[in-house]
Motif scaffolding. Sequence first.
Motif, PDB file in Angstrom:
ATOM      1  N   TYR A 107     -24.179  24.831 -28.663  1.00 48.64           N
ATOM      2  CA  TYR A 107     -23.421  25.580 -29.675  1.00 48.64           C
ATOM      3  C   TYR A 107     -24.112  26.900 -30.031  1.00 48.64           C
ATOM      4  O   TYR A 107     -25.339  27.016 -29.972  1.00 48.64           O
ATOM      5  N   THR A 108     -23.306  27.869 -30.433  1.00 45.98           N
ATOM      6  CA  THR A 108     -23.836  29.078 -31.063  1.00 45.98           C
ATOM      7  C   THR A 108     -24.129  28.758 -32.527  1.00 45.98           C
ATOM      8  O   THR A 108     -23.797  27.674 -33.019  1.00 45.98           O
ATOM      9  N   SER A 109     -24.711  29.708 -33.245  1.00 45.56           N
ATOM     10  CA  SER A 109     -25.028  29.476 -34.663  1.00 45.56           C
ATOM     11  C   SER A 109     -23.780  29.268 -35.506  1.00 45.56           C
ATOM     12  O   SER A 109     -23.832  28.629 -36.559  1.00 45.56           O
ATOM     13  N   ASP A 110     -22.639  29.805 -35.040  1.00 44.67           N
ATOM     14  CA  ASP A 110     -21.391  29.600 -35.783  1.00 44.67           C
ATOM     15  C   ASP A 110     -20.517  28.514 -35.145  1.00 44.67           C
ATOM     16  O   ASP A 110     -19.297  28.483 -35.315  1.00 44.67           O
ATOM     17  N   CYS A 111     -21.170  27.639 -34.364  1.00 50.99           N
ATOM     18  CA  CYS A 111     -20.534  26.426 -33.823  1.00 50.99           C
ATOM     19  C   CYS A 111     -19.450  26.699 -32.790  1.00 50.99           C
ATOM     20  O   CYS A 111     -18.437  25.985 -32.731  1.00 50.99           O
ATOM     21  N   CYS A 112     -19.651  27.718 -31.955  1.00 41.87           N
ATOM     22  CA  CYS A 112     -18.758  27.958 -30.829  1.00 41.87           C
ATOM     23  C   CYS A 112     -19.485  27.612 -29.528  1.00 41.87           C
ATOM     24  O   CYS A 112     -20.665  27.273 -29.531  1.00 41.87           O
ATOM     25  N   ASN A 113     -18.765  27.694 -28.416  1.00 43.29           N
ATOM     26  CA  ASN A 113     -19.286  27.356 -27.102  1.00 43.29           C
ATOM     27  C   ASN A 113     -20.267  28.438 -26.643  1.00 43.29           C
ATOM     28  O   ASN A 113     -19.856  29.515 -26.216  1.00 43.29           O
ATOM     29  N   ALA A 114     -21.560  28.152 -26.717  1.00 42.59           N
ATOM     30  CA  ALA A 114     -22.583  29.163 -26.419  1.00 42.59           C
ATOM     31  C   ALA A 114     -22.487  29.672 -24.984  1.00 42.59           C
ATOM     32  O   ALA A 114     -22.652  30.864 -24.726  1.00 42.59           O
ATOM     33  N   ALA A 115     -22.226  28.786 -24.036  1.00 37.81           N
ATOM     34  CA  ALA A 115     -22.171  29.196 -22.640  1.00 37.81           C
ATOM     35  C   ALA A 115     -21.050  30.199 -22.396  1.00 37.81           C
ATOM     36  O   ALA A 115     -21.215  31.154 -21.640  1.00 37.81           O
ATOM     37  N   LEU A 116     -19.920  29.995 -23.063  1.00 35.00           N
ATOM     38  CA  LEU A 116     -18.783  30.896 -22.876  1.00 35.00           C
ATOM     39  C   LEU A 116     -19.016  32.214 -23.609  1.00 35.00           C
ATOM     40  O   LEU A 116     -18.747  33.292 -23.073  1.00 35.00           O
ATOM     41  N   THR A 222     -19.196  19.657 -33.923  1.00 35.72           N
ATOM     42  CA  THR A 222     -17.966  19.925 -33.183  1.00 35.72           C
ATOM     43  C   THR A 222     -17.738  21.433 -33.133  1.00 35.72           C
ATOM     44  O   THR A 222     -18.344  22.192 -33.901  1.00 35.72           O
ATOM     45  N   LEU A 223     -16.870  21.856 -32.229  1.00 31.25           N
ATOM     46  CA  LEU A 223     -16.517  23.269 -32.166  1.00 31.25           C
ATOM     47  C   LEU A 223     -15.731  23.658 -33.408  1.00 31.25           C
ATOM     48  O   LEU A 223     -14.839  22.925 -33.860  1.00 31.25           O
ATOM     49  N   ALA A 224     -16.069  24.789 -33.976  1.00 30.58           N
ATOM     50  CA  ALA A 224     -15.389  25.258 -35.186  1.00 30.58           C
ATOM     51  C   ALA A 224     -13.948  25.664 -34.859  1.00 30.58           C
ATOM     52  O   ALA A 224     -13.676  26.174 -33.769  1.00 30.58           O
ATOM     53  N   PRO A 225     -13.016  25.448 -35.797  1.00 30.83           N
ATOM     54  CA  PRO A 225     -11.611  25.832 -35.564  1.00 30.83           C
ATOM     55  C   PRO A 225     -11.426  27.320 -35.308  1.00 30.83           C
ATOM     56  O   PRO A 225     -10.442  27.733 -34.696  1.00 30.83           O
ATOM     57  N   THR A 226     -12.381  28.117 -35.767  1.00 30.02           N
ATOM     58  CA  THR A 226     -12.263  29.576 -35.608  1.00 30.02           C
ATOM     59  C   THR A 226     -12.658  30.060 -34.222  1.00 30.02           C
ATOM     60  O   THR A 226     -12.453  31.232 -33.892  1.00 30.02           O
TER      61      THR A 226
END
Length: 287
Positions: A107-116, A222-226
Motif C-alpha cells: 500500500y501507499t501511505s494513503d492506502c492505494c496500490n503502491a505498485a500501480l 484494504t484499498l481506500a475507496p478514493t
Amino acid sequence: MIFRRKILDVLVLCMFVRGTTGLSIKELGIFEENGIKFAFDNDNLILTSSNGTPPILKGIVFNNIKPVSVKIEVPFQPSVIPVNPKICLPPGIIGLTITGIPIYNPYTSDCCNAALVEKNKLDGCWGNMDENNQYYYNTPPLCTFKNVCNESQLIGVALDGFPIYGPFDEQGVSVDSSSLDECNGREDARRGYRYHIVNKFPYTIGCFRGPPTTPTACGCGTLAPTCSDKPDTQIVKMSCCANEASCNYILNEDYSSVHSVTYGRKLCSIIYITLIQLCFISVSHFQ
C-alpha cells in the motif's frame, strides 16, 4: 572449525525440523546459497542478508542503490490463526526474498496500490528504491525466479515465518485470488501454510496468517475507496514456460523505454548547452 560449526547447525536444525510449519531445512539451504546467514534465538529464526542489493541483470537495475544489510526475525514454528480478525501488515518491511531484498507493504501511505501508483519508477526487475536509496519490492519479485509451468520455487519468507512461493502450487497448478485466502496464502498438501505471489493486488501478502515475532503497527488493511485503481488491476502478465532452460526473467518492458527517453532528453540538453557555450567562446575569441 567451520566444518564443525556446520555440523552443529545441522544438528540444531534436526532438533527443530520435526513438526515445523515454517521454513524447512531445504528452504533454509536456498537462503544460505544466496548468501543469507541464519541463526536461532530460542524459538525464533534470524535471517541476515549481506548488503540488500539485487543480483545484477545488466542494464535493468538502479545504479545508485545503497548497500544495507537487512535483518529480520521470524518464528521458526509459525502458527496459523483464523483470518478474522486478521493481522494487518505494518508499514515498510513485511518479508524477505531469498536474495536478501526486503518485501514492502503493497500500500501507499494513503492506502492505494503502491505498485500501480509507482509503476513508472520501477526498474526492469519490478523493484524500487525508498527515500534512503534502499532497494525493495512491493510487486512480484520477478527477477528472483524463472516462472516455469510447474511447482513454484521458494521466493522468500514473511515476517510471520511462513514461506512465500511463486504462482504455482505443489501439484504444478496455477493459483490465483480465487484459490487463495484473504492473506494471499493457502494450505500446502505436503508442507502446511504458504503464501503465493500473483499478478493482482496484493501481489505478495495481503495480511499475516500468523503472529510475527514482534508485534507490528498496522498500516492499511484494504484499498481506500478514493483510489483510482481496482484490486484486480494487473501490472504484469506472469506467463510461464516449459522448463528453466527456455525461461527468461519476466522483465519490466516499460523500464528501458522510460529511461532511454529520460537519458535521451538529458543527452540533448547536454549537447544543446555545449553548443551554446562553444558559440559564446567563438564570439568572444573573434571580438
